[in-house]
Design a protein around this motif. Structure first.
Motif, mmCIF file in Angstrom:
data_model
loop_
_atom_site.group_PDB
_atom_site.id
_atom_site.type_symbol
_atom_site.label_atom_id
_atom_site.label_comp_id
_atom_site.label_asym_id
_atom_site.label_seq_id
_atom_site.Cartn_x
_atom_site.Cartn_y
_atom_site.Cartn_z
ATOM 1 N N SER A 158 0.839 -1.209 0.000
ATOM 2 C CA SER A 158 0.000 0.000 0.000
ATOM 3 C C SER A 158 0.872 1.256 0.000
ATOM 4 C CB SER A 158 -0.936 -0.001 1.207
ATOM 5 O OG SER A 158 -0.215 0.018 2.418
ATOM 6 N N TYR A 159 2.019 1.195 0.684
ATOM 7 C CA TYR A 159 2.918 2.350 0.662
ATOM 8 C C TYR A 159 3.517 2.530 -0.731
ATOM 9 C CZ TYR A 159 6.787 5.483 1.602
ATOM 10 O OH TYR A 159 7.657 6.532 1.541
ATOM 11 N N PHE A 160 3.839 1.420 -1.395
ATOM 12 C CA PHE A 160 4.335 1.505 -2.771
ATOM 13 C C PHE A 160 3.308 2.195 -3.666
ATOM 14 C CE2 PHE A 160 4.129 -0.604 -7.006
ATOM 15 C CZ PHE A 160 5.203 0.067 -7.583
ATOM 16 N N SER A 161 2.051 1.814 -3.545
ATOM 17 C CA SER A 161 1.002 2.424 -4.377
ATOM 18 C C SER A 161 0.864 3.915 -4.084
ATOM 19 C CB SER A 161 -0.334 1.713 -4.148
ATOM 20 O OG SER A 161 -0.276 0.380 -4.627
ATOM 21 N N ARG A 162 0.955 4.304 -2.810
ATOM 22 C CA ARG A 162 0.878 5.729 -2.466
ATOM 23 C C ARG A 162 2.081 6.486 -3.013
ATOM 24 N NH1 ARG A 162 -0.638 3.564 2.578
ATOM 25 N NH2 ARG A 162 1.356 4.181 3.515
ATOM 26 N N ARG A 166 1.827 9.441 -5.761
ATOM 27 C CA ARG A 166 2.354 10.759 -5.399
ATOM 28 C C ARG A 166 3.361 11.258 -6.438
ATOM 29 N NH1 ARG A 166 4.578 9.447 -0.869
ATOM 30 N NH2 ARG A 166 6.742 9.400 -1.572
ATOM 31 N N GLU A 167 4.167 10.331 -6.968
ATOM 32 C CA GLU A 167 5.215 10.726 -7.918
ATOM 33 C C GLU A 167 4.693 10.907 -9.333
ATOM 34 O OE1 GLU A 167 8.311 11.487 -7.164
ATOM 35 O OE2 GLU A 167 8.083 11.042 -5.035
ATOM 36 N N THR A 168 3.648 10.193 -9.719
ATOM 37 C CA THR A 168 3.201 10.195 -11.120
ATOM 38 C C THR A 168 1.797 10.752 -11.317
ATOM 39 O OG1 THR A 168 2.202 7.982 -11.058
ATOM 40 C CG2 THR A 168 4.592 8.123 -11.511
ATOM 41 N N GLY A 169 0.997 10.786 -10.262
ATOM 42 C CA GLY A 169 -0.387 11.190 -10.409
ATOM 43 C C GLY A 169 -1.310 10.066 -10.832
ATOM 44 N N SER A 170 -0.759 8.855 -11.017
ATOM 45 C CA SER A 170 -1.556 7.687 -11.404
ATOM 46 C C SER A 170 -1.264 6.535 -10.465
ATOM 47 C CB SER A 170 -1.217 7.245 -12.838
ATOM 48 O OG SER A 170 -1.500 8.265 -13.770
ATOM 49 N N SER A 171 -2.215 5.634 -10.345
ATOM 50 C CA SER A 171 -1.955 4.406 -9.601
ATOM 51 C C SER A 171 -1.069 3.499 -10.444
ATOM 52 C CB SER A 171 -3.267 3.690 -9.275
ATOM 53 O OG SER A 171 -3.823 3.151 -10.473
ATOM 54 N N PRO A 172 -0.364 2.543 -9.841
ATOM 55 C CA PRO A 172 0.435 1.610 -10.636
ATOM 56 C C PRO A 172 -0.402 0.865 -11.671
ATOM 57 C CG PRO A 172 1.045 1.456 -8.323
ATOM 58 C CD PRO A 172 -0.162 2.337 -8.391
ATOM 59 N N ALA A 173 -1.612 0.446 -11.305
ATOM 60 C CA ALA A 173 -2.458 -0.295 -12.242
ATOM 61 C C ALA A 173 -2.872 0.586 -13.418
ATOM 62 C CB ALA A 173 -3.691 -0.835 -11.521
ATOM 63 N N ASP A 174 -3.231 1.837 -13.143
ATOM 64 C CA ASP A 174 -3.620 2.744 -14.225
ATOM 65 C C ASP A 174 -2.437 3.027 -15.144
ATOM 66 O OD1 ASP A 174 -6.206 2.871 -13.333
ATOM 67 O OD2 ASP A 174 -5.970 4.801 -12.299
#
Length: 299
Positions: A273-277, A281-289
């Motif tokens: 969950s921290y990785f996803s946050r 935060r860095e890209t403006g997108s979730s990893p899945a998106d």
């Protein structure tokens, strides 16, 4: 309708020329032949060896999610693991590509490898790995690539040593041109420390997220390291580590079938969950998106 590939491929060296040379870790071939024989090279891919291209004509380059339109004569440098492709923008585009492993290039040379001292193979974001060659500079480089191709195709006795020597000359010539584009005096102590920090990050970014081990390895204090890196790059040392981890995650999202959680663990995050946050935060997108969007774009 053909099935869309699920991952970006890890491609091997082209099966061109004498097999014994390829086994030694080097292939030199015409760029247009490489693309016509292996069209998968026209989509994003990566590999575990180095490459240097001489591109003549208009093309669109993609290198670790940066794109650039080029024309005329261009040098393009690739290090292992970098996601990339070249899109010809005209049928007339042609050139030469030399592929080689670090083991081939270094041979019996002691560490550190010259490859990692070159600006073109720097850590992510530290340098732009392509530049346009001016007309007055082109003859020497075209001649060196021609020497590489002729020597490789002939395969005479001593070919490996000639190829290594010619690659080294080519890189020295390219580094001179790069220095002209970014003129300055001899590297300062701050510039050298910054280069050493980039190399240390490249080796340890998955295991070292704090600055203390980097500072210890480089023989400076944490405060001094951070001050120098910020003055030289405009980024804090911690930010450069985060950017390198982010690039690692982007590459894995693009070219692996690992789950988002697995990629988080792989890139050094103990909490998915921290990785996803972090990624959002860095890209403006979730990893899945991001994975969905980047695969749609390049397939």
């Amino acid at each position: 309708m053909p099935t869309r590939p699920r991952t970006i491929p890890a491609l091997q060296m082209s099966n061109y020329g004498t097999g014994s040379l390829r086994e030694q870790g080097v292939v030199v071939m015409p760029l247009e032949l490489s693309m016509s024989r292996e069209p998968q090279r026209l989509i994003p891919h990566f590999h575990d060896f180095f490459q240097v291209f001489l591109i003549q004509g208009p093309a669109r380059l993609m290198h670790d999610f940066r794109e650039h339109q080029v024309s005329g004569i261009t040098l393009f440098f690739l290090a292992p693991g970098q996601v990339h492709t070249i899109y010809p923008r005209a049928e007339s585009m042609h050139g030469t590509v030399a592929s080689f492993t670090q083991a081939f290039f270094d041979h019996q040379a002691p560490p550190p490898s010259m490859l990692f001292e070159l600006p073109f193979f720097s850590a992510a974001g530290a340098a732009k790995p392509w530049f346009t060659v001016r007309a007055r500079e082109a003859a020497r480089l075209i001649s060196l690539f021609g020497d590489l191709q002729r020597e490789y195709d002939a395969g005479k006795r001593g070919v490996l040593e000639v190829l290594r020597a010619t690659l080294r000359i080519l890189f020295v010539e390219a580094a001179r041109l790069d220095a002209v584009r970014t003129p300055g005096e001899e590297p300062t102590r701050a510039a050298l420390l910054t280069r050493q920090f980039h190399l240390a990050v490249e080796h340890h970014f998955r295991e070292w997220q704090a600055l203390t081990p980097y500072a210890k390895q480089l023989g400076v204090t944490v405060n001094h390291l951070n001050d120098v890196i910020h003055a030289e790059t405009g980024h804090s040392a911690g930010e450069l580590i985060r950017l390198r981890r982010l690039l690692d995650a982007k590459r894995l999202l693009l070219h692996s079938d690992m789950s988002v959680s697995e990629i988080g663990y792989e890139t050094g995050f103990h909490d998915p969950s921290y990785f996803s946050r972090f990624f959002r935060r860095e890209t403006g997108s979730s990893p899945a998106d991001f994975r969905h969007e980047i695969r749609e774009k390049y397939h």
